[in-house]
Design an enzyme around this catalytic site. Structure first.
Site, short mmCIF file in Angstrom:
data_model
loop_
_atom_site.label_atom_id
_atom_site.label_comp_id
_atom_site.label_asym_id
_atom_site.label_seq_id
_atom_site.Cartn_x
_atom_site.Cartn_y
_atom_site.Cartn_z
N HIS A 116 0.84 -1.19 0.00
CA HIS A 116 0.00 0.00 0.00
C HIS A 116 0.88 1.25 0.00
O HIS A 116 1.53 1.56 0.99
CB HIS A 116 -0.90 -0.04 1.25
CG HIS A 116 -1.98 0.99 1.22
ND1 HIS A 116 -2.91 1.11 2.21
CD2 HIS A 116 -2.28 1.97 0.32
CE1 HIS A 116 -3.74 2.11 1.94
NE2 HIS A 116 -3.37 2.65 0.79
N HIS A 169 3.33 0.83 3.50
CA HIS A 169 3.22 -0.33 4.37
C HIS A 169 2.63 -1.50 3.59
O HIS A 169 2.24 -1.34 2.43
CB HIS A 169 2.34 0.00 5.59
CG HIS A 169 0.96 0.41 5.22
ND1 HIS A 169 0.61 1.72 4.99
CD2 HIS A 169 -0.17 -0.32 4.99
CE1 HIS A 169 -0.68 1.78 4.66
NE2 HIS A 169 -1.17 0.56 4.65
N ASP A 227 -0.29 -4.55 3.90
CA ASP A 227 -1.48 -4.94 4.64
C ASP A 227 -1.67 -6.45 4.54
O ASP A 227 -1.84 -6.98 3.43
CB ASP A 227 -2.72 -4.23 4.07
CG ASP A 227 -2.72 -2.74 4.40
OD1 ASP A 227 -2.73 -2.40 5.58
OD2 ASP A 227 -2.69 -1.93 3.44
N LYS A 278 31.22 10.45 -16.20
CA LYS A 278 31.65 10.81 -14.85
C LYS A 278 30.76 11.96 -14.38
O LYS A 278 30.60 12.96 -15.06
CB LYS A 278 33.12 11.26 -14.90
CG LYS A 278 33.69 11.48 -13.52
CD LYS A 278 35.16 11.83 -13.59
CE LYS A 278 35.74 11.91 -12.18
NZ LYS A 278 34.93 12.70 -11.26
N ASP A 317 29.53 14.93 -11.80
CA ASP A 317 30.09 15.93 -10.91
C ASP A 317 29.09 16.20 -9.79
O ASP A 317 28.22 17.04 -9.91
CB ASP A 317 30.35 17.21 -11.73
CG ASP A 317 31.26 18.16 -11.01
OD1 ASP A 317 31.83 17.77 -9.98
OD2 ASP A 317 31.40 19.30 -11.49
N GLU A 328 32.58 16.23 -16.96
CA GLU A 328 33.92 16.19 -16.39
C GLU A 328 34.83 15.15 -17.03
O GLU A 328 36.04 15.33 -17.09
CB GLU A 328 33.75 15.87 -14.90
CG GLU A 328 34.77 16.48 -14.01
CD GLU A 328 34.65 15.92 -12.59
OE1 GLU A 328 33.57 15.40 -12.23
OE2 GLU A 328 35.64 16.00 -11.88
MN MN Z 1 -3.23 0.04 4.17
#
Ligand code: MN
Length: 499
Positions: A54, A60, A62, A204, A206, A350
């Site tokens: 969720h 989280h 469930d 590369k 920077d 760079e």
């Molecule tokens: Mn939930």
């Protein structure tokens, strides 16, 4: 959103329906979630469960178990544990209707639980024990199999506080805990591309080197000194959600792109490095947003990848498909790096980093398996002619013919420089060069292209290039500007600087 005043058990008692809490929190005209159908569905013999990922304000998972015609539910902030050594918080939430077993969709923002809901796992389960304080089950899912205990930890009045514990051995017996720190592998400076072996090339960047630790949908960033720099870059936090339940340690560089040039701009990033205070940090994350450029994968789901060759680490990293508003996995080029060099020069970056395809991840070491090649070759060169522009710009300067004096005082032709000339440069050169024009070539050595126009060797250009070619020419030269402070007669070919 109505306040949650009732405990989860209260709904199951009395005359109230088991889904009253569930319904009271939701506006079914606004959310795609099912409104539920109390007890109308026949209870099957096999009990089902679902784990939904969720993506609410706080991410989280469930867990919902079919029981007495509804789905008693727990929100597990860090996900279902696969290791018996960790107990995880599980917050008892309101019972959900059975139709929720296969619900997936977007709950509108502002509604209860607003955010995307995905089915993370589903299957059947056996209940070994079911009381008000403890539930023991055996899950038979696609991702999760095994015995789990859910037990209430909260005292009276805190009916919501539960924990979840895996009772069986670890789902992956070879899995290791995630390391708390990783010292990044460092590159050795080099002046040219390696001649032997199999290599890949990366641009590369920077910025600030940062290692990202992702677990339970949350990310933590560490800098080279293993300091936690997460709070400074709130816009990068979404990377944690993007990985869901995948646990990973990533290596990369935090940069800030200048929207005008499209280039990473270290000065922009510098303004964010030493800032404290939530308000100021939030404002800067909007004004000078950062991007995490991910180039390595050091650890994945319980397994270190430091002994795995670079090429395979990159393939596994690509499989994670990390592309988001504030992070990306820039490509690497297997081969001689010509395209990477070219892009890097064209965008004024760079330099490039060459990485040996078969190299392991040498954390904390400056390794010769990674070579950083900066576009460090730059020097003054004498301007002694030009090539007209192409097509519509034949009356104007297209590129400059440049060279240097050798020990005998001969002006040696070293190439033409067109890249890097801006409209202003060209206007200025269009005025200056015709006044210096002469009929004969001032160059005493080197093969000057046909159609060249010559000038007295009075102007000096600052030129950046990747390397001297064996024939004495400039590889990929870029014009940086005119030097009015340099006497043309003093311009010599400079020795490359040692690594
Ligand atoms: Mn939930």
């Amino acid at each position: 959103m109505p306040p949650d005043t009732s405990g989860p058990e209260s709904s199951a008692s009395g005359r109230a329906g088991p889904l009253d809490d569930y319904r009271a929190k939701r506006d079914f005209a606004a959310t795609p979630e099912p409104s539920g159908n109390d007890g109308a569905l026949a209870a099957p013999n096999v009990l089902r469960f679902v784990v939904q990922e969720h993506h609410a304000r706080a991410m989280h998972w469930d867990l919902r178990l079919e029981h007495d015609g509804v789905l008693p539910s727990w929100a597990v902030p860090k996900g279902i544990p696969l290791d018996p050594h960790v107990n995880r918080l599980a917050v008892r939430t309101e019972d959900h209707p059975l139709e929720y077993l296969d619900f997936a969709g977007d709950i509108p923002e502002g509604e209860y639980g607003g955010g995307t809901m995905r089915v993370w796992d589903h299957g059947t389960y056996e209940a070994l024990e079911w009381t008000d304080r403890k539930v023991t089950v055996v899950l038979h899912g696609e991702r999760v199999q095994g015995r789990y205990a859910l037990f209430r930890t909260g005292r009276d009045g805190r009916e919501r506080d539960w924990m979840i514990h895996r009772m069986d051995p670890p789902a992956d017996p070879t899995a290791q805990p995630m390391p708390a720190t990783v010292a990044p592998m460092l590159a050795t400076p080099a002046t040219e591309r390696p001649r032997h072996g199999a290599w890949a090339y990366e641009l590369k960047w920077d910025g600030i080197r940062a290692v990202a630790f992702v677990e339970g949908g949350r990310v933590r960033f560490q800098n080279r000194n293993e300091r936690d720099i997460t709070p400074r870059y709130p816009e990068l936090r979404e990377l944690g959600r993007a990985l869901g339940s995948t646990r990973a340690i990533l290596d990369g560089e935090i940069v800030s792109f200048n929207p005008e040039t499209g280039r990473p701009d270290f000065h922009r990033l510098q303004q964010r490095m030493h800032v404290d205070g939530d308000h100021r940090i939030r404002k800067l994350s909007q004004d000078l947003p950062a991007t995490y450029m991910i180039f390595d994968l050091v650890w994945l789901d319980g397994h270190s990848l430091v002994e795995v060759p670079y090429e395979q680490r990159r393939a596994t990293l690509a499989g994670l498909d990390l592309r988001g508003p504030s992070w990306q996995c820039p490509p690497h080029e297997v081969g001689d790096g010509s395209a990477t060099f070219d892009i890097s020069l064209r965008f004024g970056l760079e330099g490039v980093v060459a990485k040996a395809l078969d190299s392991r991840y040498e954390g904390g070491r400056r390794s010769s398996a990674w070579l950083k090649i900066k576009h460090g070759m730059r020097q003054e060169l004498v301007v002694a002619g030009w090539m007209p522009g192409e097509r519509g710009r034949t009356g104007s300067v297209g590129s400059l013919l440049v060279g240097y004096y050798d020990d005998e005082g001969t002006l040696v032709y070293s190439g033409r420089v067109g890249s890097g000339l801006t409209g202003n440069d060209i206007e200025r050169l269009d005025r200056a060069l015709p006044q210096l024009e002469r009929a004969t070539s001032p160059f005493g050595a080197g093969s000057v292209p046909r159609g060249a126009r010559f000038t007295e060797p009075r102007l000096v250009a600052e030129v950046r290039f990747t390397e001297w070619t064996p024939a004495g020419g400039l590889r990929q030269p870029v014009f940086l500007g005119l030097r009015t402070d340099v006497d043309p007669a003093t311009v010599r070919r400079e020795a490359p600087t040692a690594p």
